[in-house]
Write an enzyme that holds these catalytic residues in place. Structure first.
Site, short mmCIF file in Angstrom:
data_model
loop_
_atom_site.label_atom_id
_atom_site.label_comp_id
_atom_site.label_asym_id
_atom_site.label_seq_id
_atom_site.Cartn_x
_atom_site.Cartn_y
_atom_site.Cartn_z
N GLU A 11 0.82 -1.21 0.00
CA GLU A 11 0.00 0.00 0.00
C GLU A 11 0.86 1.27 0.00
O GLU A 11 0.35 2.37 -0.22
CB GLU A 11 -0.90 0.03 1.24
CG GLU A 11 -1.90 -1.11 1.30
CD GLU A 11 -2.58 -1.23 2.65
OE1 GLU A 11 -3.81 -1.35 2.68
OE2 GLU A 11 -1.87 -1.22 3.69
N GLU A 173 -6.83 -0.25 10.70
CA GLU A 173 -5.94 0.80 11.24
C GLU A 173 -6.58 2.19 11.35
O GLU A 173 -6.26 2.96 12.26
CB GLU A 173 -4.67 0.95 10.36
CG GLU A 173 -3.79 -0.26 10.28
CD GLU A 173 -4.29 -1.30 9.29
OE1 GLU A 173 -5.03 -0.93 8.34
OE2 GLU A 173 -3.97 -2.49 9.45
N ASP A 196 -11.91 -6.34 -1.37
CA ASP A 196 -12.80 -7.49 -1.15
C ASP A 196 -14.12 -7.02 -0.57
O ASP A 196 -14.27 -5.85 -0.24
CB ASP A 196 -12.13 -8.52 -0.21
CG ASP A 196 -11.76 -7.90 1.14
OD1 ASP A 196 -10.61 -7.48 1.29
OD2 ASP A 196 -12.64 -7.77 2.00
N1 ADE Z 1 -8.57 -4.82 4.64
C1 ADE Z 1 -8.85 -5.33 3.43
N2 ADE Z 1 -9.89 -6.15 3.48
C2 ADE Z 1 -10.28 -6.18 4.78
C3 ADE Z 1 -11.30 -6.88 5.47
N3 ADE Z 1 -12.12 -7.71 4.83
N4 ADE Z 1 -11.41 -6.67 6.80
C4 ADE Z 1 -10.56 -5.84 7.45
N5 ADE Z 1 -9.58 -5.17 6.85
C5 ADE Z 1 -9.45 -5.33 5.51
#
Ligand code: ADE
Length: 229
Positions: A11, A173, A196
């Site tokens: 990232e 975070e 996702d």
């Molecule tokens: N960062 C990327 N996908 C995530 C998810 N499903 N839950 C928490 N942090 C994430």
């Protein structure tokens, strides 16, 4: 100076690659890269995953570099049905979805002492970032970012977070960095591109889309910083 915090190297690496005259310094176990993007002075850190690393990093960054604003960038899981994979959420507010003193009669997510559930982001900075998402060809959404020490990967947990907190996406975070910025009076913004859908397919989708999503948010940050002065 603008502070940028990402959790993972995928990232941060494109932003690091765009920094001129950069040099590293380790403070509190975190590596901070100071340099310039365009005419803007920038300090960039890859904090690691989760709220403790994120707050340690934000605290060290504020004490050492005194940035006039901090942006948290990276990927997240979509928890709202109106947010899709690879959409970018510009946070309106951040909440810690795993903060829970409800057995004592408190509201879910309440942070005792400061009596807050939501940390509002800086409006002017967020509006600028939103416009750069569109300029970079991304799909911009605004919404609440819900943070917890949990990779959300089930329909039940996702729906609890969306329903209880009105959240658009989940990360691990942002809410911690927003909290540290709040107690230090530093303007804060969050920019998260969806890797996702925080559901049963989340782990596979995360592996497949993480780099692509991270590139979108990094491009936005680089474009914003390149023209911010
Ligand atoms: N960062 C990327 N996908 C995530 C998810 N499903 N839950 C928490 N942090 C994430």
């Amino acid at each position: 100076m603008t502070g940028i915090i990402a959790a993972m190297s995928c990232e941060a690496e494109l932003i690091l690659g765009a920094m001129k005259d950069r040099s590293p310094r380790v403070v509190g176990g975190m590596t901070f890269w100071q340099g310039r993007i365009g005419d803007e002075d920038v300090v960039l850190a890859t904090c690691g995953v989760g709220k403790v690393f994120a707050s340690a990093c934000a605290t060290a960054m504020i004490i050492t570099y005194n940035p006039d604003k901090i942006i948290n960038t990276g990927v997240a899981g979509a928890v709202s049905n109106s947010v899709n994979k690879l959409d970018t959420v510009v946070g309106t507010a951040l909440v810690q979805h795993d903060m829970d003193t409800t057995p004592l009669g408190d509201e879910a997510g309440l942070i005792s002492g400061i009596n807050k559930v939501y940390f509002e982001t800086d409006k002017e900075l967020s509006d600028k970032l939103y416009s750069f998402v569109e300029l970079c060809g991304g799909k911009a959404k605004r919404g609440i970012v819900a943070t917890g020490d949990q990779f959300v990967a089930s329909a039940e947990v996702k729906s609890r977070i969306a329903t209880l907190f009105g959240a658009s996406c989940a990360d691990m975070e942002g809410g911690a960095i927003a909290h540290v910025c709040f107690i230090n009076n530093v303007p804060f913004a969050a920019l998260r591109t969806m890797s996702d859908g925080a559901d049963g397919d989340a782990s596979g989708d995360f592996m497949e889309f993480c780099n692509k999503a991270a590139k979108i948010s990094s491009d936005v940050i680089i474009s914003y910083l390149s023209t911010s002065k």
